[in-house]
Design an enzyme around this catalytic site. Structure first.
Site, PDB file in Angstrom:
ATOM      1  N   ASN A  94     -43.504 -71.043  35.876  1.00  7.59           N
ATOM      2  CA  ASN A  94     -43.873 -69.491  35.952  1.00  7.59           C
ATOM      3  C   ASN A  94     -42.429 -68.672  35.707  1.00  7.59           C
ATOM      4  OD1 ASN A  94     -42.776 -70.721  38.277  1.00  7.59           O
ATOM      5  ND2 ASN A  94     -43.753 -69.630  39.423  1.00  7.59           N
TER       6      ASN A  94
ATOM      7  N   CYS B 116     -43.482 -68.023  43.401  1.00  8.96           N
ATOM      8  CA  CYS B 116     -43.759 -68.769  44.613  1.00  8.96           C
ATOM      9  C   CYS B 116     -43.782 -68.025  45.574  1.00  8.96           C
ATOM     10  CB  CYS B 116     -42.707 -69.904  44.632  1.00  8.96           C
ATOM     11  SG  CYS B 116     -41.337 -69.352  44.131  1.00  8.96           S
TER      12      CYS B 116
ATOM     13  N   SER C  20     -45.240 -77.713  42.253  1.00  5.12           N
ATOM     14  CA  SER C  20     -46.023 -77.733  43.417  1.00  5.12           C
ATOM     15  C   SER C  20     -45.787 -78.846  44.474  1.00  5.12           C
ATOM     16  CB  SER C  20     -47.438 -77.970  43.129  1.00  5.12           C
ATOM     17  OG  SER C  20     -47.585 -79.275  42.213  1.00  5.12           O
TER      18      SER C  20
ATOM     19  N   GLU D 145     -38.083 -77.470  45.371  1.00  2.00           N
ATOM     20  CA  GLU D 145     -38.261 -76.059  45.522  1.00  2.00           C
ATOM     21  C   GLU D 145     -39.918 -76.140  45.238  1.00  2.00           C
ATOM     22  OE1 GLU D 145     -36.446 -73.409  46.464  1.00  2.00           O
ATOM     23  OE2 GLU D 145     -34.338 -74.234  46.381  1.00  2.00           O
TER      24      GLU D 145
HETATM   25  P1  NAP Z   1     -46.476 -78.330  38.739  1.00  3.13           P
HETATM   26  O1  NAP Z   1     -47.915 -78.435  38.322  1.00  3.13           O
HETATM   27  O2  NAP Z   1     -46.072 -78.987  40.119  1.00  3.13           O
HETATM   28  O3  NAP Z   1     -45.584 -78.663  37.676  1.00  3.13           O
HETATM   29  C1  NAP Z   1     -43.934 -78.690  37.850  1.00  3.13           C
HETATM   30  C2  NAP Z   1     -43.606 -79.545  36.825  1.00  3.13           C
HETATM   31  O4  NAP Z   1     -43.924 -80.831  37.310  1.00  3.13           O
HETATM   32  C3  NAP Z   1     -43.894 -79.382  35.400  1.00  3.13           C
HETATM   33  O5  NAP Z   1     -42.686 -79.432  34.409  1.00  3.13           O
HETATM   34  C4  NAP Z   1     -44.916 -80.724  35.425  1.00  3.13           C
HETATM   35  O6  NAP Z   1     -45.001 -81.028  33.936  1.00  3.13           O
HETATM   36  C5  NAP Z   1     -44.197 -81.552  36.195  1.00  3.13           C
HETATM   37  N1  NAP Z   1     -44.895 -82.737  36.687  1.00  3.13           N
HETATM   38  C6  NAP Z   1     -46.071 -82.818  36.861  1.00  3.13           C
HETATM   39  N2  NAP Z   1     -46.538 -83.973  37.418  1.00  3.13           N
HETATM   40  C7  NAP Z   1     -45.451 -84.798  37.290  1.00  3.13           C
HETATM   41  C8  NAP Z   1     -45.300 -86.029  37.666  1.00  3.13           C
HETATM   42  N3  NAP Z   1     -46.231 -86.840  38.112  1.00  3.13           N
HETATM   43  N4  NAP Z   1     -44.096 -86.506  37.701  1.00  3.13           N
HETATM   44  C9  NAP Z   1     -43.053 -85.511  37.339  1.00  3.13           C
HETATM   45  N5  NAP Z   1     -43.227 -84.464  36.833  1.00  3.13           N
HETATM   46  C10 NAP Z   1     -44.595 -83.913  37.020  1.00  3.13           C
HETATM   47  O7  NAP Z   1     -46.191 -76.727  39.165  1.00  3.13           O
HETATM   48  P2  NAP Z   1     -46.581 -75.578  38.131  1.00  3.13           P
HETATM   49  O8  NAP Z   1     -47.895 -75.386  38.249  1.00  3.13           O
HETATM   50  O9  NAP Z   1     -45.760 -75.681  36.871  1.00  3.13           O
HETATM   51  O10 NAP Z   1     -45.532 -74.325  38.987  1.00  3.13           O
HETATM   52  C11 NAP Z   1     -46.334 -73.704  39.967  1.00  3.13           C
HETATM   53  C12 NAP Z   1     -45.787 -74.244  41.243  1.00  3.13           C
HETATM   54  O11 NAP Z   1     -44.319 -74.271  41.452  1.00  3.13           O
HETATM   55  C13 NAP Z   1     -46.310 -73.276  42.675  1.00  3.13           C
HETATM   56  O12 NAP Z   1     -46.796 -74.061  43.657  1.00  3.13           O
HETATM   57  C14 NAP Z   1     -45.027 -72.384  42.941  1.00  3.13           C
HETATM   58  O13 NAP Z   1     -45.054 -72.102  44.302  1.00  3.13           O
HETATM   59  C15 NAP Z   1     -43.844 -73.603  42.560  1.00  3.13           C
HETATM   60  N6  NAP Z   1     -42.813 -72.965  42.503  1.00  3.13           N
HETATM   61  C16 NAP Z   1     -41.752 -72.944  43.409  1.00  3.13           C
HETATM   62  C17 NAP Z   1     -40.677 -72.144  43.250  1.00  3.13           C
HETATM   63  C18 NAP Z   1     -39.441 -72.264  44.261  1.00  3.13           C
HETATM   64  O14 NAP Z   1     -38.334 -72.021  43.954  1.00  3.13           O
HETATM   65  N7  NAP Z   1     -39.760 -72.697  45.443  1.00  3.13           N
HETATM   66  C19 NAP Z   1     -40.442 -71.621  42.064  1.00  3.13           C
HETATM   67  C20 NAP Z   1     -41.412 -71.295  41.057  1.00  3.13           C
HETATM   68  C21 NAP Z   1     -42.466 -71.998  41.345  1.00  3.13           C
HETATM   69  P3  NAP Z   1     -46.216 -80.622  33.043  1.00  3.13           P
HETATM   70  O15 NAP Z   1     -46.130 -79.267  32.935  1.00  3.13           O
HETATM   71  O16 NAP Z   1     -46.059 -81.506  31.834  1.00  3.13           O
HETATM   72  O17 NAP Z   1     -47.491 -80.918  33.844  1.00  3.13           O
END
Ligand code: NAP
Length: 475
Positions: free
Chosen positions: A154, A284, A231, A250
């Protein structure tokens, strides 16, 4: 004939490499191919960790690290339009918001350079005890080791910057795995760092299956710190699997805002309308749950809903667009299903919940049942809830009724109410008279409860990415 999508290589040990296999990057807006990127797996991840470890054997002095960081900030400024268009293309983020993200990434690099130049330990007052008499002691801050970084889709530029810029400031090499949907901004930063003089191995960027690359980052003992933004489920799972590493998380939020009767109601409505739907709610800390004191509830609703309805929905490449697509049609359909769940439980849809050229219009749901997902889980879409409350105690209880705790906000003219809320809201940050979507990149940013266990912002991240080493000298 359609133009062929450009090809991008991976950066491993200072070389741009191809693997013979590809990850396709498509526009979330219309599915058009944006680029294809060489696909890495476990083998490339191991080579990247080797390279990072080798690079760290020849530490870069702080002034060189700072100079590289400053050069990247300058180069980003010169290529700001290109960077914003890349974000818009791969993430579907409207250009307006993408331009803000580029400016913020410049500030993340600039603040990281400051940290590189000022990174120092502390003196220990040794003669404060009898045991320390005749001795001098101080701490040095040493890099923690190779950092494994995993980033979400994002904020494909600035959240990558929040990992790789502080890591370089701290003197750590990085193996970065950006989100598969949005790897191009990360590769642009890698190009800028290389052009700015970063020697081989200090930054390695791998695009490919999360589990394969993630497994190497989890299992290889030379990766001493994992920094993950994404996530909650995936983040906490990584932490469980790597008990001997630092795992900095995060994660998500279900962002609440409280509007007291003594607030500037029109200002609160304007700020909430702008911050509930920017990037289609895929931040987020997007405003998600709005609680308004009963006395001013109707006034707030009348100021808020027309503003939401005026937001321009459309092509992210259009300069006028406020709200573009969700990252996938599955996500769009999930958000619609959550709205329907709330409606089935007695909520009213005040606006939205319909598609415009396939895009979900900004949606406002009034009085969702307490157990509806919209009332406590992270929606991550262009939707927010609105409900009245009678007492501040009740509003705070409702705001806290979620497993998340990243940021929350309160609008009030009472200092007492504001300070009371900042004490009782169980969140990592609380904004007063500003939407809780606000973030400046030097702030300590992070959550409690399921939202994470760390603070990002260069000054805090650099501290996490270094160890304090004690030195005792006999005089
Ligand atoms: P996501 O599905 O959790 O993916 C985040 C990253 O993790 C991606 O690079 C993804 O790779 C990787 N990933 C997925 N499965 C994994 C595994 N088993 N082992 C290691 N890495 C893995 O999250 P998203 O949909 O991209 O982002 C949305 C989430 O991020 C929301 O919950 C949002 O609130 C949160 N967020 C938090 C912050 C903060 O600063 N607190 C900021 C922005 C977003 P792939 O893309 O290859 O699947």
């Amino acid at each position: 004939m359609a133009a062929t999508a450009p090809e991008r290589m991976l950066l491993v040990d200072g070389e741009w490499v191809e693997t013979g296999d590809w990850v396709e990057v498509a526009s979330p807006y219309d599915g058009a191919p944006v680029a294809r990127v060489a696909k890495a797996g476990a083998a490339e991840a191991r080579v990247a960790v080797d390279a990072g470890e080798r690079a760290m054997r020849n530490p870069l002095p702080a002034h060189k690290r700072a100079e590289i960081l400053v050069r990247v900030a300058g180069a980003l400024g010169r290529r700001a339009d290109e960077a914003a268009r890349l974000i818009a293309a791969e993430a579907g983020k409207p250009l307006k918001a993408a331009r803000v993200e580029v400016a913020r990434a410049m500030s993340t690099y600039t603040m990281s350079a400051v940290e590189a130049r000022t990174l120092a330990g502390e003196m220990v007052p040794m003669d404060a005890s009898q045991a320390g008499e005749g001795k001098l002691a101080f701490t040095r801050r040493v890099p923690v080791g190779v950092v494994g970084a995993i980033s979400p889709f994002n904020f494909p530029l600035n959240l990558v910057a929040h990992k790789i810029a502080p890591a370089l400031a701290a003197g750590c090499a990085v193996v970065l795995k950006p989100a598969s949907q949005t790897p191009l901004s990360a590769l642009l930063l890698a190009e800028l760092e290389t052009e700015a003089g970063l020697p081989p191995g200090w930054l390695n960027v791998l695009v490919g299956p999360a589990s394969e690359i993630g497994d190497v980052l989890v299992e290889d003992e030379r990766v001493r710190l994992l920094t993950f933004t994404g996530s909650a489920e995936i983040g906490w799972g990584l932490r469980e699997r790597a008990p001997r590493k630092r795992v900095n998380l995060e994660l998500g939020n279900a962002t609440p805002v409280i509007v007291e009767a003594d607030a500037d109601v029109e200002d609160a409505a304007a700020r909430c309308a702008a911050n509930a739907f920017s990037f289609a709610g895929q931040s987020c800390i997007s405003v998600q749950r709005i609680y308004v004191q009963s006395e001013v509830y109707d006034r707030f609703r009348e100021a808020f809903v027309p503003r939401v309805e005026r937001l321009v929905v459309g092509d992210p490449a259009d300069e006028d667009t406020d709200v573009g697509p969700l990252i996938s049609t599955d996500d769009r359909d999930r958000v619609l299903a959550w709205v329907e769940e709330a409606r089935a439980g007695g909520a009213t849809v005040l606006t939205g919940a319909e598609l415009e050229n396939g895009l979900l219009r900004p949606t406002v749901v009034e009085r969702p049942p307490r157990d509806a997902k919209l009332a406590c889980e992270e929606a991550f879409g262009p939707v927010c809830t609105l409900e009245p409350y009678d007492s501040l105690d009740d509003a705070i209880d409702r705001a806290n009724a979620t497993r998340y705790g990243l940021q929350a906000g309160i609008f009030t003219s009472s200092l007492r109410a504001a300070l009371d809320a900042t004490e009782r809201l169980e969140f990592g940050g609380v904004t007063v008279n500003e939407a809780p979507t606000f973030r400046a990149d030097q702030m300590p940013y992070g959550g409690v409860k399921d939202s994470g266990n760390t603070r990002e912002g260069p000054a805090w991240a650099v501290r996490e990415m270094t160890e304090e080493r004690l030195v005792v000298v006999q005089l």
